[in-house]
Design a protein around this motif. Structure first.
Motif, PDB file in Angstrom:
ATOM      1  N   LEU A 185      39.935  57.446   4.549  1.00 56.94           N
ATOM      2  CA  LEU A 185      40.731  58.015   5.044  1.00 56.94           C
ATOM      3  C   LEU A 185      41.515  57.409   6.000  1.00 56.94           C
ATOM      4  N   THR A 186      40.756  56.644   7.023  1.00 58.64           N
ATOM      5  CA  THR A 186      41.223  55.837   8.368  1.00 58.64           C
ATOM      6  C   THR A 186      41.960  54.751   7.858  1.00 58.64           C
ATOM      7  N   ALA A 189      45.434  55.830   6.291  1.00 58.40           N
ATOM      8  CA  ALA A 189      46.263  56.034   7.665  1.00 58.40           C
ATOM      9  C   ALA A 189      47.048  54.687   8.367  1.00 58.40           C
ATOM     10  N   ARG A 199      45.732  58.438  14.264  1.00 56.10           N
ATOM     11  CA  ARG A 199      44.789  58.564  13.337  1.00 56.10           C
ATOM     12  C   ARG A 199      43.638  59.309  14.156  1.00 56.10           C
ATOM     13  N   VAL A 203      43.504  62.425  11.613  1.00 55.55           N
ATOM     14  CA  VAL A 203      42.350  62.237  10.690  1.00 55.55           C
ATOM     15  C   VAL A 203      40.893  62.479  11.268  1.00 55.55           C
ATOM     16  N   THR A 204      40.701  61.950  12.469  1.00 55.06           N
ATOM     17  CA  THR A 204      39.207  62.015  13.130  1.00 55.06           C
ATOM     18  C   THR A 204      39.166  63.448  13.320  1.00 55.06           C
ATOM     19  N   MET A 207      38.549  65.929  10.700  1.00 56.18           N
ATOM     20  CA  MET A 207      37.012  65.710   9.857  1.00 56.18           C
ATOM     21  C   MET A 207      35.848  65.857  10.903  1.00 56.18           C
TER      22      MET A 207
END
Length: 303
Positions: A185-186, A189, A199, A203-204, A207
């Motif tokens: 995922l990272t 991105a 990110r 994302v982080t 999650m």
């Protein structure tokens, strides 16, 4: 059928010591304190039924209002600051690889193993307005440090500063959550041109939202029950107690004073049950809010 029944019986046998401890040391005292909260009891004479007198007294006690105010202000200051700093430390740990990673994790967690009373004594010296290391450090930059332990306006900020010593557990929990963030995922991105902040935000944080939700609840409950360090710094020291006034009077400190210093055990029991109810309500509200904001990967896959 015989084998499952035998296993069930043995399970109860092994659980019996824990069940006895639960009833004798937790459930039993809780029921006893609930009963005592409706009495006037001084540990010497027999309890006398007082009805809702103790709860009515709390509504008129100015010390309760001051203790609640100090505790709420501390919680609102400590929890967000602790989460942000712990997340920053966890992000740093997540970038360390090799043997150094284990060393740094140990270093960050070690302060959590320090007894709270020792932490209170340590910061009583560190925050000393005349010769404390905190003010000496500020003096290197030409800043005149405040009287952390005697000026009522600076007592609460000093306590918040002291509480940041114990970030190890929160840091390790968030670090473990960061380790479980899928790298794909990272990387996706990054390919799409997302910068570090994007990110982190897109994302982080989503999650690890379940871990963030957990540490927010735990830190909130812990902050509302703040006692050991504050009592050691300000109420185990007669001079500090007199100079700081009620600026360091936290709710659990006042509860302790009523129960074990003034022997108002019935009133202290009512204070304890009010705290229990407040924590339960706050936790329920956080859980309801968390259901809307927290992302659970397992539920997403199941859906």
């Amino acid at each position: 059928m015989r084998r499952p029944r035998a296993e069930t019986r043995w399970a109860y046998v092994f659980l019996l010591p824990w069940l006895i401890g639960l009833v004798v040391f937790q459930a039993g005292p809780m029921v006893a304190s609930l009963v005592l909260s409706f009495t006037d009891y001084d540990l010497i004479d027999s309890p006398r039924f007082a009805g809702l007198g103790n709860y009515a007294k709390m509504a008129q006690d100015p010390k309760v209002a001051r203790a609640v105010g100090n505790t709420v202000l501390y919680t609102l200051s400590h929890v967000p600051l602790a989460i942000v700093l712990a997340l920053a430390l966890a992000l740093v740990l997540n970038r360390v690889t090799g043997r150094a990673a284990g060393v740094f994790r140990t270093i960050f967690y070690l302060p959590s193993m320090t007894p709270y009373v020792a932490v209170g004594v340590l910061f009583l010296f560190l925050l000393n307005g005349q010769a404390g290391m905190v003010n000496q450090f500020l003096g290197l930059f030409g800043v005149q440090g405040p009287q952390w332990t005697t000026d009522p306006d600076w007592v609460l900020p000093g306590i918040v500063l002291m509480s940041l010593w114990n970030l190890g557990s929160t840091t390790i929990i968030l670090f473990a959550a960061l380790r479980n963030v899928p790298k794909e995922l990272t990387e996706a991105a990054m390919i799409d041109g997302a910068g570090p902040w994007q990110r982190l935000r897109a994302v982080t944080l989503p999650m690890i939202s379940s871990a963030l939700f957990f540490v927010v609840i735990i830190n909130t409950i812990t902050s509302l029950q703040m006692f050991d360090q504050v009592y050691t710094m300000f109420f185990g020291n007669q001079i500090a107690q007199q100079s700081s006034g009620d600026a360091a009077l936290f709710y659990v400190v006042y509860l302790f004073q009523q129960g074990f210093q003034f022997l108002h055990m019935g009133y202290a029991s009512a204070l304890a049950w009010l705290l229990f109810a407040v924590i339960a309500v706050i936790t329920l509200v956080q859980v309801r809010v968390g259901r809307r904001l927290v992302y659970y990967e397992a539920e997403e896959h199941a859906g």
